[in-house]
Design an enzyme around this catalytic site. Sequence first.
Site, PDB file in Angstrom:
ATOM      1  N   GLY A  47       0.840  -1.319  -0.038  1.00 23.27           N
ATOM      2  CA  GLY A  47       0.108   0.093   0.163  1.00 23.27           C
ATOM      3  C   GLY A  47       0.816   1.429   0.038  1.00 23.27           C
ATOM      4  N   GLU A 101       4.409   4.068   6.089  1.00 18.76           N
ATOM      5  CA  GLU A 101       3.013   3.203   5.829  1.00 18.76           C
ATOM      6  C   GLU A 101       1.886   4.081   5.244  1.00 18.76           C
ATOM      7  OE1 GLU A 101       1.433   0.575   5.802  1.00 18.76           O
ATOM      8  OE2 GLU A 101       1.321  -0.426   7.550  1.00 18.76           O
ATOM      9  N   ASP A 102       0.858   3.254   4.566  1.00 22.43           N
ATOM     10  CA  ASP A 102      -0.088   4.147   3.962  1.00 22.43           C
ATOM     11  C   ASP A 102      -1.101   4.347   4.979  1.00 22.43           C
ATOM     12  OD1 ASP A 102      -0.663   1.492   4.192  1.00 22.43           O
ATOM     13  OD2 ASP A 102      -1.551   1.143   2.069  1.00 22.43           O
ATOM     14  N   ASP A 105      -4.197   1.065  11.177  1.00 22.43           N
ATOM     15  CA  ASP A 105      -5.593   0.930  11.553  1.00 22.43           C
ATOM     16  C   ASP A 105      -5.532   0.314  12.930  1.00 22.43           C
ATOM     17  OD1 ASP A 105      -7.668  -1.317  11.580  1.00 22.43           O
ATOM     18  OD2 ASP A 105      -8.397  -0.435   9.765  1.00 22.43           O
ATOM     19  N   LYS A 133      -6.329   5.643  11.598  1.00 19.67           N
ATOM     20  CA  LYS A 133      -7.572   5.690  12.223  1.00 19.67           C
ATOM     21  C   LYS A 133      -7.349   5.770  13.759  1.00 19.67           C
ATOM     22  CE  LYS A 133      -9.426   2.871   8.245  1.00 19.67           C
ATOM     23  NZ  LYS A 133      -9.784   1.658   7.802  1.00 19.67           N
ATOM     24  N   PHE A 154     -13.455   2.060   5.683  1.00 20.21           N
ATOM     25  CA  PHE A 154     -12.551   1.780   4.696  1.00 20.21           C
ATOM     26  C   PHE A 154     -12.472   2.562   3.576  1.00 20.21           C
ATOM     27  CE2 PHE A 154     -11.336  -1.170   1.386  1.00 20.21           C
ATOM     28  CZ  PHE A 154     -10.339  -1.986   2.122  1.00 20.21           C
ATOM     29  N   VAL A 155     -11.215   3.066   3.057  1.00 19.93           N
ATOM     30  CA  VAL A 155     -10.841   3.671   2.138  1.00 19.93           C
ATOM     31  C   VAL A 155     -10.100   2.888   0.927  1.00 19.93           C
ATOM     32  CG1 VAL A 155     -11.044   5.903   3.582  1.00 19.93           C
ATOM     33  CG2 VAL A 155      -8.908   4.778   3.612  1.00 19.93           C
ATOM     34  N   ASP A 161      -5.972  -0.410  -1.400  1.00 19.97           N
ATOM     35  CA  ASP A 161      -6.754  -1.503  -2.369  1.00 19.97           C
ATOM     36  C   ASP A 161      -7.810  -1.989  -1.777  1.00 19.97           C
ATOM     37  OD1 ASP A 161      -5.121  -3.324  -0.532  1.00 19.97           O
ATOM     38  OD2 ASP A 161      -5.761  -4.795  -1.939  1.00 19.97           O
ATOM     39  N   ARG A 167      -5.765   0.907  -6.154  1.00 27.64           N
ATOM     40  CA  ARG A 167      -4.180   1.441  -5.843  1.00 27.64           C
ATOM     41  C   ARG A 167      -3.762   2.507  -6.748  1.00 27.64           C
ATOM     42  NH1 ARG A 167      -2.362  -2.098  -1.956  1.00 27.64           N
ATOM     43  NH2 ARG A 167      -2.367  -4.274  -2.217  1.00 27.64           N
TER      44      ARG A 167
HETATM   45  P1  IMP Z   1      -3.132  -2.673  10.782  1.00 28.05           P
HETATM   46  O1  IMP Z   1      -2.163  -3.647  11.113  1.00 28.05           O
HETATM   47  O2  IMP Z   1      -4.480  -3.198  11.497  1.00 28.05           O
HETATM   48  O3  IMP Z   1      -2.686  -1.173  11.269  1.00 28.05           O
HETATM   49  O4  IMP Z   1      -3.610  -2.469   9.201  1.00 28.05           O
HETATM   50  C1  IMP Z   1      -2.865  -1.818   8.473  1.00 28.05           C
HETATM   51  C2  IMP Z   1      -2.569  -2.309   7.092  1.00 28.05           C
HETATM   52  O5  IMP Z   1      -4.239  -2.699   6.780  1.00 28.05           O
HETATM   53  C3  IMP Z   1      -2.441  -1.207   6.368  1.00 28.05           C
HETATM   54  O6  IMP Z   1      -0.878  -1.221   5.868  1.00 28.05           O
HETATM   55  C4  IMP Z   1      -3.238  -1.479   4.759  1.00 28.05           C
HETATM   56  O7  IMP Z   1      -2.635  -2.360   4.137  1.00 28.05           O
HETATM   57  C5  IMP Z   1      -4.561  -2.304   5.566  1.00 28.05           C
HETATM   58  N1  IMP Z   1      -5.752  -1.414   5.669  1.00 28.05           N
HETATM   59  C6  IMP Z   1      -6.287  -0.692   6.804  1.00 28.05           C
HETATM   60  N2  IMP Z   1      -7.283  -0.001   6.686  1.00 28.05           N
HETATM   61  C7  IMP Z   1      -7.339   0.013   5.408  1.00 28.05           C
HETATM   62  C8  IMP Z   1      -8.510   0.547   4.661  1.00 28.05           C
HETATM   63  O8  IMP Z   1      -9.471   1.302   5.342  1.00 28.05           O
HETATM   64  N3  IMP Z   1      -8.315   0.590   3.308  1.00 28.05           N
HETATM   65  C9  IMP Z   1      -7.421  -0.405   2.671  1.00 28.05           C
HETATM   66  N4  IMP Z   1      -6.313  -1.096   3.528  1.00 28.05           N
HETATM   67  C10 IMP Z   1      -6.707  -0.971   4.904  1.00 28.05           C
HETATM   68 MG    MG Z   2      -0.084  -1.855   3.734  1.00 26.28          MG
END
Ligand code: IMP
Ligand code: MG
Length: 177
Positions: A47, A101-102, A105, A133, A154-155, A161, A167
């Site tokens: 991402g 990081e993109d 979450d 978030k 969700f974005v 993606d 993407r």
């Molecule tokens: P985490 O490990 O829960 O913090 O999630 C992080 C990863 O989940 C990011 O690097 C994204 O690839 C994916 N992700 C989290 N939220 C979204 C979203 O809203 N859209 C798309 N990908 C997401």
């Molecule tokens: Mg990612």
Amino acid sequence: MAVTLFDKTFALYIGAETIQERVKEMAAAMNAGLRGEDVVFIGILNGAFVFVSDLLRHLDFNAPVSFVKLSSYKGLASSGKVISLIGVGENLKGKTVVVLEDIVDSGKTISAILEQISVFKPFQVRIATLLLKPDVYNGTVEIDYVGFRIPNRFVVGYGLDYDGLGRNLKDLYVLDE
Ligand code: IMP
Ligand code: MG
């Protein structure tokens, strides 16, 4: 304007110009804050590749960039477990590592990457994310550079993606619910 990916419709959320301005500001903060440090950038695939390429072109100091690949999302929800697909290849000992990081979450991806990086005994680690978030972020570490704080929606777009698609979109879109 709306886009459809598979079975889902997404509405325009943050426009390309707004994103570009904010990325420029984040680069300016790094230009001011990281000058003189021995910096290595680590982007998180897939991402972050768009964010990384835009951000790096606004930096006015030299630093290597490398990528790791982690995966946790399947469709719209985090699977909860983070799988490492490409690990850290760079020697990070004594470096200021900036993780790019993109989106952050739950924070599981960030803690997995921090664990991998700590093995190399870096001098310090900084984290930058285009999107955060805050309502669902469950991590213990502070995120040093945040582009936009967004609600738990969700974005897609700008590197992010939905099951592999979206993407390439220049703007960010949010799932219509
Ligand atoms: P985490 O490990 O829960 O913090 O999630 C992080 C990863 O989940 C990011 O690097 C994204 O690839 C994916 N992700 C989290 N939220 C979204 C979203 O809203 N859209 C798309 N990908 C997401
Ligand atoms: Mg990612």
